[in-house]
Design an enzyme around this catalytic site. Structure first.
Site, PDB file in Angstrom:
ATOM      1  N   ASP A 224      70.016  12.911  33.956  1.00  8.47           N
ATOM      2  CA  ASP A 224      69.239  12.133  33.484  1.00  8.47           C
ATOM      3  C   ASP A 224      70.158  11.298  32.721  1.00  8.47           C
ATOM      4  OD1 ASP A 224      69.967  13.986  32.247  1.00  8.47           O
ATOM      5  OD2 ASP A 224      68.001  14.032  30.832  1.00  8.47           O
TER       6      ASP A 224
ATOM      7  N   HIS B  43      77.904  19.244  26.013  1.00  5.47           N
ATOM      8  CA  HIS B  43      76.653  20.162  27.293  1.00  5.47           C
ATOM      9  C   HIS B  43      76.887  19.877  28.383  1.00  5.47           C
ATOM     10  CE1 HIS B  43      74.103  21.697  22.972  1.00  5.47           C
ATOM     11  NE2 HIS B  43      74.222  20.125  23.573  1.00  5.47           N
TER      12      HIS B  43
END
Length: 324
Positions: free
Chosen positions: A16, A248
């Site tokens: 995303d 992340h």
């Protein structure tokens, strides 16, 4: 040469994009032992349509327009949950408010779920899916073809908070919170799932010194990332009072490429799908044998990351992003 190509680890990146997604995609493309065979897109940092545009754009930046992009779901698996879009973290365009020109490429005609199912069937046991966003596409693939869980090699999930506070609220991490029903389907599917939560990714930090190294690199991917990082930096300073950013997505990409950089525990993971703790991930470590039947009883186990060599992983990420 063909023999060397066949030994590369095949990856599909469910993404995303997202600034740290961009970093993770570039890390994969710069890894000599990895063959990225497709990107699938999902809402999260941005809406799915923009995620697809950004995925196509990033492949153009990297000179890899040969890699197909399959657009994923625009809604959660229950179709009933309002989407949480983190554009305040990554910019309204997902890429640092740079408003890059539209890419020339187009997504393929297949949906993300269909693409995942067909590629797993084509290369049984060989494909690792690196899931960097909500798990809707993966859950849809499981529902579309039950054999997907046997055909897919591994599913590496960025998701969960596992005994620390979440980043959406104290209970939940963003990817799991965005579609907890899909997350629960994936965690209990019987596929070979490795989950890396923010309890671990918060140990991998991109510092001011790393940013200076990135700026000094002649690699065009490093220079591109320098353009888009300001928004992400500002968010981390405001939210966490740190001068740096958590890596992340790139850390999870390293977990897919070399799981030995992490330590793991194994157990059954269930996800709270409603209420004040919606998105909470609960790991049953099997240290106690419960007399009662529970929602964890007889469910398949997954591996959950416990620790990481954060310094080594951050260095490996930087090496990939600064190598021409």
């Amino acid at each position: 040469m063909a023999e060397l190509e066949s030994k590369k680890q095949k990856l599909i990146i469910d993404t995303d994009p997202g600034i740290d997604d961009a970093m993770a995609i570039f890390v994969a493309l710069q890894s000599p032992k990895v063959e990225v065979i497709g990107l699938t897109t999902i809402y999260g940092n941005v809406y799915t349509t923009l995620a697809t545009r950004n995925a196509l754009h990033l492949l153009e930046v990297a000179g890899r327009t040969d890699i197909p992009v399959a657009e994923g779901s625009h809604v959660t698996i229950t179709k009933g949950t309002k989407l949480r879009i983190a554009d305040f973290v990554h910019g309204t365009d997902g890429l640092g408010n740079q408003n890059f020109p539209s890419p020339n490429g187009k997504p393929i005609e297949k949906s993300a779920a269909t693409f995942l199912v067909e590629e797993a069937k084509k290369y049984p046991g060989e494909i690792t899916v690196v899931a960097l966003g909500p798990l809707t596409n993966i859950a849809l693939a499981i529902q579309l073809h039950p054999e997907f869980t046997k055909n897919i090699g591994k599913i590496i999930v960025l998701g969960g908070a596992f005994a620390v506070n979440g980043n959406v609220n104290p209970a939940a991490e963003a990817n799991i919170f965005s579609d907890p029903d899909s997350a629960d389907i994936v965690f209990t599917s019987g596929a070979d799932v490795l989950a890396v939560g923010i309890n671990v990714t918060h140990q991998v930090i991109f510092t001011d010194a790393d940013r200076e190294k990135l700026a000094a690199s002649t690699c065009h991917l490093a220079q591109y990332l320098c353009k888009i990082l300001d928004v992400y930096y500002n968010y981390h300073y405001d939210a966490y009072n740190i001068k740096g950013v958590y890596l992340h997505d790139p850390a999870v990409m390293l977990a897919a490429i070399d799981p030995s950089l992490f330590t793991w525990t194994e157990g059954v993971v269930r996800v709270q799908t409603s209420g004040i703790t919606r998105g909470l991930t609960i790991l049953y470590n099997k240290q106690k044998r419960f007399g009662e039947v529970t929602e964890w009883t007889d469910k398949p186990t997954v591996k959950v990351a416990v620790t990481v060599d954060g310094t080594k992983v951050a260095k490996l990420i930087m090496d990939r992003l600064t190598s021409s």
